[in-house]
Design a protein around this motif. Structure first.
Motif, mmCIF file in Angstrom:
data_model
loop_
_atom_site.group_PDB
_atom_site.id
_atom_site.type_symbol
_atom_site.label_atom_id
_atom_site.label_comp_id
_atom_site.label_asym_id
_atom_site.label_seq_id
_atom_site.Cartn_x
_atom_site.Cartn_y
_atom_site.Cartn_z
ATOM 1 N N LEU A 1 17.583 -3.611 3.697
ATOM 2 C CA LEU A 1 17.343 -2.730 2.556
ATOM 3 C C LEU A 1 16.225 -1.734 2.838
ATOM 4 O O LEU A 1 16.328 -0.547 2.481
ATOM 5 C CB LEU A 1 17.020 -3.559 1.315
ATOM 6 C CG LEU A 1 18.189 -4.331 0.711
ATOM 7 C CD1 LEU A 1 17.705 -5.293 -0.361
ATOM 8 C CD2 LEU A 1 19.227 -3.380 0.152
ATOM 9 N N PHE A 2 15.145 -2.196 3.482
ATOM 10 C CA PHE A 2 14.062 -1.272 3.834
ATOM 11 C C PHE A 2 14.541 -0.203 4.819
ATOM 12 O O PHE A 2 14.112 0.951 4.743
ATOM 13 C CB PHE A 2 12.859 -2.008 4.411
ATOM 14 C CG PHE A 2 11.879 -2.502 3.383
ATOM 15 C CD1 PHE A 2 11.372 -1.652 2.414
ATOM 16 C CD2 PHE A 2 11.442 -3.810 3.404
ATOM 17 C CE1 PHE A 2 10.457 -2.093 1.475
ATOM 18 C CE2 PHE A 2 10.522 -4.266 2.476
ATOM 19 C CZ PHE A 2 10.029 -3.412 1.512
ATOM 20 N N PHE B 1 4.147 6.816 6.931
ATOM 21 C CA PHE B 1 3.486 6.130 8.046
ATOM 22 C C PHE B 1 3.270 4.656 7.726
ATOM 23 O O PHE B 1 3.562 3.780 8.557
ATOM 24 C CB PHE B 1 2.151 6.817 8.363
ATOM 25 C CG PHE B 1 1.366 6.106 9.429
ATOM 26 C CD1 PHE B 1 1.728 6.225 10.764
ATOM 27 C CD2 PHE B 1 0.291 5.309 9.104
ATOM 28 C CE1 PHE B 1 1.015 5.557 11.754
ATOM 29 C CE2 PHE B 1 -0.423 4.642 10.080
ATOM 30 C CZ PHE B 1 -0.064 4.761 11.411
ATOM 31 N N LEU B 2 2.755 4.356 6.548
ATOM 32 C CA LEU B 2 2.509 2.956 6.175
ATOM 33 C C LEU B 2 3.819 2.174 6.046
ATOM 34 O O LEU B 2 3.915 1.027 6.496
ATOM 35 C CB LEU B 2 1.717 2.888 4.872
ATOM 36 C CG LEU B 2 0.264 3.331 4.966
ATOM 37 C CD1 LEU B 2 -0.339 3.499 3.582
ATOM 38 C CD2 LEU B 2 -0.534 2.328 5.779
ATOM 39 N N ALA B 3 4.816 2.801 5.449
ATOM 40 C CA ALA B 3 6.114 2.132 5.324
ATOM 41 C C ALA B 3 6.748 1.918 6.697
ATOM 42 O O ALA B 3 7.349 0.870 6.961
ATOM 43 C CB ALA B 3 7.040 2.943 4.424
ATOM 44 N N GLY B 4 6.599 2.895 7.578
ATOM 45 C CA GLY B 4 7.127 2.754 8.936
ATOM 46 C C GLY B 4 6.440 1.633 9.697
ATOM 47 O O GLY B 4 7.074 0.896 10.452
ATOM 48 N N ILE C 1 0.841 -1.199 0.000
ATOM 49 C CA ILE C 1 0.000 0.000 0.000
ATOM 50 C C ILE C 1 0.878 1.253 0.000
ATOM 51 O O ILE C 1 0.599 2.224 -0.712
ATOM 52 C CB ILE C 1 -0.970 -0.011 1.197
ATOM 53 C CG1 ILE C 1 -1.929 -1.198 1.089
ATOM 54 C CG2 ILE C 1 -1.751 1.289 1.276
ATOM 55 C CD1 ILE C 1 -2.706 -1.471 2.358
ATOM 56 N N ALA C 2 1.960 1.218 0.788
ATOM 57 C CA ALA C 2 2.894 2.353 0.797
ATOM 58 C C ALA C 2 3.505 2.552 -0.585
ATOM 59 O O ALA C 2 3.716 3.699 -1.017
ATOM 60 C CB ALA C 2 3.988 2.130 1.840
ATOM 61 N N ALA C 3 3.775 1.460 -1.289
ATOM 62 C CA ALA C 3 4.358 1.562 -2.626
ATOM 63 C C ALA C 3 3.401 2.242 -3.595
ATOM 64 O O ALA C 3 3.845 2.995 -4.478
ATOM 65 C CB ALA C 3 4.732 0.173 -3.139
#
Length: 122
Positions: free
Chosen positions: A73-74, A45-48, A16-18
């Motif tokens: 990598l993230f 926020f979503l990636a975190g 979703i973050a992507a």
């Protein structure tokens, strides 16, 4: 909670973050302007959340090696995203296109590795 289930939920959060990242890239590369701040914050926020869940799974459970590499990598991609936000976006300086591409490339590679870890071994 099962390790693969945690990895899969993390994958969904990153996915979703992507989508937000693709939208921001589209804005940056087509209009030449920075994307809206609300979209950048939602993306972060979503990636975190995905990164936190992935780190928790990696620290407390037995996960595949690809999950650890994906986490590294993230984390690097997140550092790049924070730099883009704090150094450029908040100062209303146009985001450097090369840095946006590097940020996206690192995170796409991490996402593919996480997909292998979350779905190939389940």
């Amino acid at each position: 909670m099962e390790p693969f289930q945690m990895l899969q939920i993390s994958t969904y959060l990153f996915g979703i973050a992507a989508l937000g990242g693709v939208a921001m890239g589209f804005v940056r590369f087509t209009s030449g302007a920075n994307p809206p701040s609300w979209l950048a914050m939602l993306h972060g926020f979503l990636a975190g959340a995905g990164l936190t869940l992935l780190a928790y799974a990696a620290a407390t459970m037995n996960v595949p090696a690809f999950a650890y590499l994906s986490l590294l990598l993230f984390a690097g991609g997140a550092a790049g995203g924070v730099f883009l936000n704090l150094h450029y976006h908040l100062r209303q300086i146009p985001l450097p296109k090369w840095l946006v591409i590097v940020h996206a490339g690192v995170n796409v590679l991490a996402f593919v590795l996480l997909c292998f870890a979350a779905f190939a071994g389940a």
